[in-house]
Design a protein around this motif. Structure first.
Motif, PDB file in Angstrom:
ATOM      1  N   LEU A  22     -62.937  48.077  45.751  1.00  7.92           N
ATOM      2  CA  LEU A  22     -63.093  47.902  47.189  1.00  7.92           C
ATOM      3  C   LEU A  22     -61.734  47.743  47.866  1.00  7.92           C
ATOM      4  N   GLN A  23     -60.845  46.972  47.213  1.00  9.37           N
ATOM      5  CA  GLN A  23     -59.503  46.789  47.760  1.00  9.37           C
ATOM      6  C   GLN A  23     -58.752  48.126  47.850  1.00  9.37           C
ATOM      7  N   VAL A  24     -58.845  48.919  46.777  1.00  5.38           N
ATOM      8  CA  VAL A  24     -58.175  50.217  46.746  1.00  5.38           C
ATOM      9  C   VAL A  24     -58.738  51.121  47.838  1.00  5.38           C
ATOM     10  N   LYS A  25     -60.057  51.108  48.005  1.00  4.17           N
ATOM     11  CA  LYS A  25     -60.687  51.954  49.009  1.00  4.17           C
ATOM     12  C   LYS A  25     -60.248  51.552  50.412  1.00  4.17           C
ATOM     13  N   ARG A  26     -60.200  50.244  50.664  1.00  2.38           N
ATOM     14  CA  ARG A  26     -59.758  49.780  51.984  1.00  2.38           C
ATOM     15  C   ARG A  26     -58.300  50.137  52.239  1.00  2.38           C
ATOM     16  N   ARG A  27     -57.486  50.008  51.192  1.00  2.53           N
ATOM     17  CA  ARG A  27     -56.072  50.379  51.314  1.00  2.53           C
ATOM     18  C   ARG A  27     -55.932  51.867  51.610  1.00  2.53           C
ATOM     19  N   ASN A  28     -56.733  52.678  50.934  1.00  2.00           N
ATOM     20  CA  ASN A  28     -56.690  54.116  51.166  1.00  2.00           C
ATOM     21  C   ASN A  28     -57.130  54.466  52.590  1.00  2.00           C
ATOM     22  N   ALA A  33     -55.652  56.491  57.642  1.00  2.00           N
ATOM     23  CA  ALA A  33     -55.818  56.353  59.089  1.00  2.00           C
ATOM     24  C   ALA A  33     -54.456  56.361  59.790  1.00  2.00           C
ATOM     25  N   ILE A  34     -53.480  55.619  59.243  1.00  2.00           N
ATOM     26  CA  ILE A  34     -52.139  55.584  59.845  1.00  2.00           C
ATOM     27  C   ILE A  34     -51.487  56.966  59.780  1.00  2.00           C
ATOM     28  N   ALA A  35     -51.609  57.616  58.614  1.00  2.00           N
ATOM     29  CA  ALA A  35     -50.997  58.932  58.435  1.00  2.00           C
ATOM     30  C   ALA A  35     -51.611  59.959  59.385  1.00  2.00           C
ATOM     31  N   MET A  36     -52.935  59.922  59.530  1.00  2.00           N
ATOM     32  CA  MET A  36     -53.596  60.890  60.404  1.00  2.00           C
ATOM     33  C   MET A  36     -53.358  60.582  61.882  1.00  2.00           C
ATOM     34  N   PHE A  37     -53.185  59.308  62.198  1.00  2.00           N
ATOM     35  CA  PHE A  37     -52.826  58.952  63.577  1.00  2.00           C
ATOM     36  C   PHE A  37     -51.482  59.576  63.935  1.00  2.00           C
ATOM     37  N   ILE A  38     -50.511  59.415  63.055  1.00  2.00           N
ATOM     38  CA  ILE A  38     -49.170  59.967  63.294  1.00  2.00           C
ATOM     39  C   ILE A  38     -49.216  61.487  63.355  1.00  2.00           C
ATOM     40  N   ALA A  39     -49.970  62.101  62.428  1.00  2.00           N
ATOM     41  CA  ALA A  39     -50.086  63.565  62.424  1.00  2.00           C
ATOM     42  C   ALA A  39     -50.670  64.067  63.731  1.00  2.00           C
ATOM     43  N   ASN A  40     -51.669  63.362  64.246  1.00  2.00           N
ATOM     44  CA  ASN A  40     -52.319  63.810  65.473  1.00  2.00           C
ATOM     45  C   ASN A  40     -51.487  63.522  66.715  1.00  2.00           C
ATOM     46  N   VAL A  41     -50.605  62.547  66.652  1.00  2.00           N
ATOM     47  CA  VAL A  41     -49.620  62.393  67.730  1.00  2.00           C
ATOM     48  C   VAL A  41     -48.783  63.671  67.809  1.00  2.00           C
ATOM     49  N   LEU A 196     -46.527  59.443  53.937  1.00  2.00           N
ATOM     50  CA  LEU A 196     -47.476  58.326  53.881  1.00  2.00           C
ATOM     51  C   LEU A 196     -48.707  58.678  53.048  1.00  2.00           C
ATOM     52  N   VAL A 197     -49.201  59.902  53.192  1.00  2.00           N
ATOM     53  CA  VAL A 197     -50.397  60.326  52.454  1.00  2.00           C
ATOM     54  C   VAL A 197     -50.184  60.206  50.949  1.00  2.00           C
ATOM     55  N   LEU A 198     -48.978  60.451  50.490  1.00  2.00           N
ATOM     56  CA  LEU A 198     -48.691  60.388  49.056  1.00  2.00           C
ATOM     57  C   LEU A 198     -48.799  58.972  48.499  1.00  2.00           C
ATOM     58  N   LEU A 199     -48.886  57.961  49.370  1.00  2.00           N
ATOM     59  CA  LEU A 199     -49.056  56.575  48.912  1.00  2.00           C
ATOM     60  C   LEU A 199     -50.512  56.253  48.561  1.00  2.00           C
ATOM     61  N   ILE A 200     -51.438  57.136  48.893  1.00  2.00           N
ATOM     62  CA  ILE A 200     -52.856  56.911  48.587  1.00  2.00           C
ATOM     63  C   ILE A 200     -53.075  56.915  47.081  1.00  2.00           C
ATOM     64  N   LYS A 201     -53.892  55.981  46.607  1.00  2.00           N
ATOM     65  CA  LYS A 201     -54.230  55.908  45.188  1.00  2.00           C
ATOM     66  C   LYS A 201     -55.582  56.585  44.959  1.00  2.00           C
ATOM     67  N   GLU A 202     -55.537  57.717  44.270  1.00  2.00           N
ATOM     68  CA  GLU A 202     -56.782  58.423  43.980  1.00  2.00           C
ATOM     69  C   GLU A 202     -57.311  58.017  42.613  1.00  2.00           C
ATOM     70  N   ARG A 203     -58.635  58.005  42.507  1.00  2.00           N
ATOM     71  CA  ARG A 203     -59.261  57.642  41.243  1.00  2.00           C
ATOM     72  C   ARG A 203     -59.070  58.775  40.249  1.00  2.00           C
ATOM     73  N   PRO A 204     -58.585  58.479  39.028  1.00  2.00           N
ATOM     74  CA  PRO A 204     -58.401  59.532  38.036  1.00  2.00           C
ATOM     75  C   PRO A 204     -59.731  60.200  37.710  1.00  2.00           C
ATOM     76  N   SER A 205     -59.690  61.517  37.535  1.00  2.00           N
ATOM     77  CA  SER A 205     -60.893  62.248  37.151  1.00  2.00           C
ATOM     78  C   SER A 205     -60.498  63.403  36.264  1.00  2.00           C
ATOM     79  N   GLY A 206     -61.478  63.984  35.619  1.00  2.00           N
ATOM     80  CA  GLY A 206     -61.197  65.119  34.762  1.00  2.00           C
ATOM     81  C   GLY A 206     -60.666  66.268  35.594  1.00  2.00           C
ATOM     82  N   ARG A 207     -59.477  66.703  35.292  1.00  2.00           N
ATOM     83  CA  ARG A 207     -58.848  67.720  36.107  1.00  2.00           C
ATOM     84  C   ARG A 207     -58.422  68.899  35.243  1.00  2.00           C
ATOM     85  N   ARG A 208     -58.574  70.077  35.830  1.00  2.00           N
ATOM     86  CA  ARG A 208     -58.106  71.262  35.154  1.00  2.00           C
ATOM     87  C   ARG A 208     -56.701  71.585  35.634  1.00  2.00           C
TER      88      ARG A 208
END
Length: 412
Positions: A22-28, A33-41, A196-208
């Motif tokens: 939950l903490q990771v999701k809220r952080r993401n 949100a901050i990154a997209m706010f700046i992008a849309n500015v 800023l987007v690169l700071l997001i922590k994504e959940r590891p998954s099976g990747r090709r």
């Protein structure tokens, strides 16, 4: 250790794990949100002045329309493949970062353009590389909450607030620093958003491996095996296929209007009005986006999609005949509401009907149909606006009426 003690320890571990997730999701959510706010500015600063910039460099109205055609045609071609790559690799943030950084670089280069052809080329390249952003962006947002309408409503409010701030900031920059400065500042902001987007922590998954997916394979049979997992055919069947068709029609009307509207506002109300009118649209979207998302969760996406289509028709009709700038400001507020209603309802409609493993492809196809509408619409708008702006705006009722009739048949 007794069974009861083991059960207690296991329960504590599960609660701790859920809390960390939950903490990771809220952080993401916060970072995105901050990154997209700046992008849309950045988008809000640069986009309204692209058409005006082309006219200053000597472009015809038809070439102004081609500016939207070039961007959206390349975006149409590349969004779905980028969505497939995002699904296949399980990677969202890398594609979002690639898209925003590319858009920023090409905006910065536009400041040094000396002819309409150069701006057209740069806008085309924006369509190619910028299309990496939207499918992954929509898919990541949908994965941050089980309530599709609410989470899209939240992000649309944040993003439209950024776009609004950019609209007003862009007007001030043009007034005091000149139009070229708008594109340079927008480029810098988009590069910051990408970082800023690169700071997001994504959940590891099976990747090709990406290498394995893009490696050239000999013969048609091996190529067919490479794309067999694509969800394209399934997504385009039945009610979803009908839905995507209606989106194309709505965006055709949108492209007719917005590809030439900046020039229209400048000629009728003055250059200062361009950023202000777009800013009011964004303000309306920012204020109402989250609440509309909540209502969509409660009453269903289809109802609000139908209401949004009707809103397009009313807004464009009012724009066609309103000559008082204060009345246009009111129309702009209505127009902003219909836009956020459209993006919330269409995103929620796809999110509720497409599985997680194909979510980016579903969102990519949604964005592709939007972009395709913006290929056809500006061609029509650029031609008709050369005859009469009023004729162009009123004629948008044709695709909108057809879209509304077809949308009545969609599933609830």
């Amino acid at each position: 250790m007794t069974k009861r003690e083991k059960a207690i320890i296991q329960g504590r571990r599960e609660r701790t794990l859920k809390f960390k997730k939950l903490q990771v999701k809220r952080r993401n959510v916060l970072i995105l949100a901050i990154a997209m706010f700046i992008a849309n500015v950045a988008f809000g600063m640069a986009f309204p002045y692209l058409s005006v910039y082309m006219r200053i460099l000597g472009a015809s109205m038809f070439m102004v329309g081609l500016l939207s055609v070039a961007f959206n045609l390349t975006s149409t071609i590349f969004q779905y493949p980028f969505g497939w790559l995002s699904d296949s690799t399980g990677n969202r943030k890398a594609f979002i970062a690639l898209g925003t950084a590319s858009l920023g670089l090409f905006y910065a280069f536009m400041a040094f353009a000396v002819s309409p052809a150069q701006v057209l080329l740069l806008r085309t390249l924006q369509g190619v590389f910028g299309s990496a952003m939207m499918p992954a962006h929509s898919a990541l947002i949908s994965e941050l909450s089980t309530k599709a309408g609410s989470i899209f409503g939240l992000f649309n409010s944040v993003e439209n607030a950024g776009f609004m701030a950019g609209n007003f900031l862009g007007s001030a920059v043009v007034e005091y620093l000149g139009m070229k400065s708008v594109f340079i500042i927008a480029g810098i902001l988009l590069l910051l958003s990408s970082a800023l987007v690169l700071l997001i922590k994504e959940r590891p998954s099976g990747r090709r491996s990406l290498l394995g997916m893009i490696l050239v394979r000999e013969g048609r049979e091996s190529w067919r095996a490479t794309v067999r997992g694509s969800a394209f055919k399934k997504l385009m069947c039945g009610h979803l296929g009908l839905f995507y068709l209606t989106v194309f029609l709505v965006m055709t009307a949108s492209g007719q209007f917005y590809s030439v509207s900046s020039v229209y506002f400048k000629e009728v109300f003055g250059e200062w009005s361009v950023g202000v009118i777009f800013g009011i649209e964004s303000l309306a979207a920012a204020l109402t986006g989250y609440f509309i998302g909540r209502l969509i969760d409660r009453y269903g996406a289809k109802r609000f999609y139908l209401l949004a289509i009707a809103g397009y028709g009313l807004a464009f009709l009012l724009y066609a005949f309103a000559k008082n700038v204060w009345l246009v400001f009111g129309v702009a507020f209505l127009s902003g509401v219909k836009w956020v209603m459209t993006i919330n309802s269409t995103s929620a409609y796809v999110a509720e009907r497409v599985s997680v493993k194909e979510r980016a492809q579903g969102m990519g196809l949604l964005n592709t149909m939007m972009s395709l509408g913006w290929v056809v619409g500006p061609l029509i708008g650029g031609y008709l606006a050369g005859i009469s702006f009023t004729l162009d705006f009123v004629s948008t009722l044709i695709p909108l009426s057809l879209a509304f009739i077809l949308a009545l048949r969609l599933q609830e």
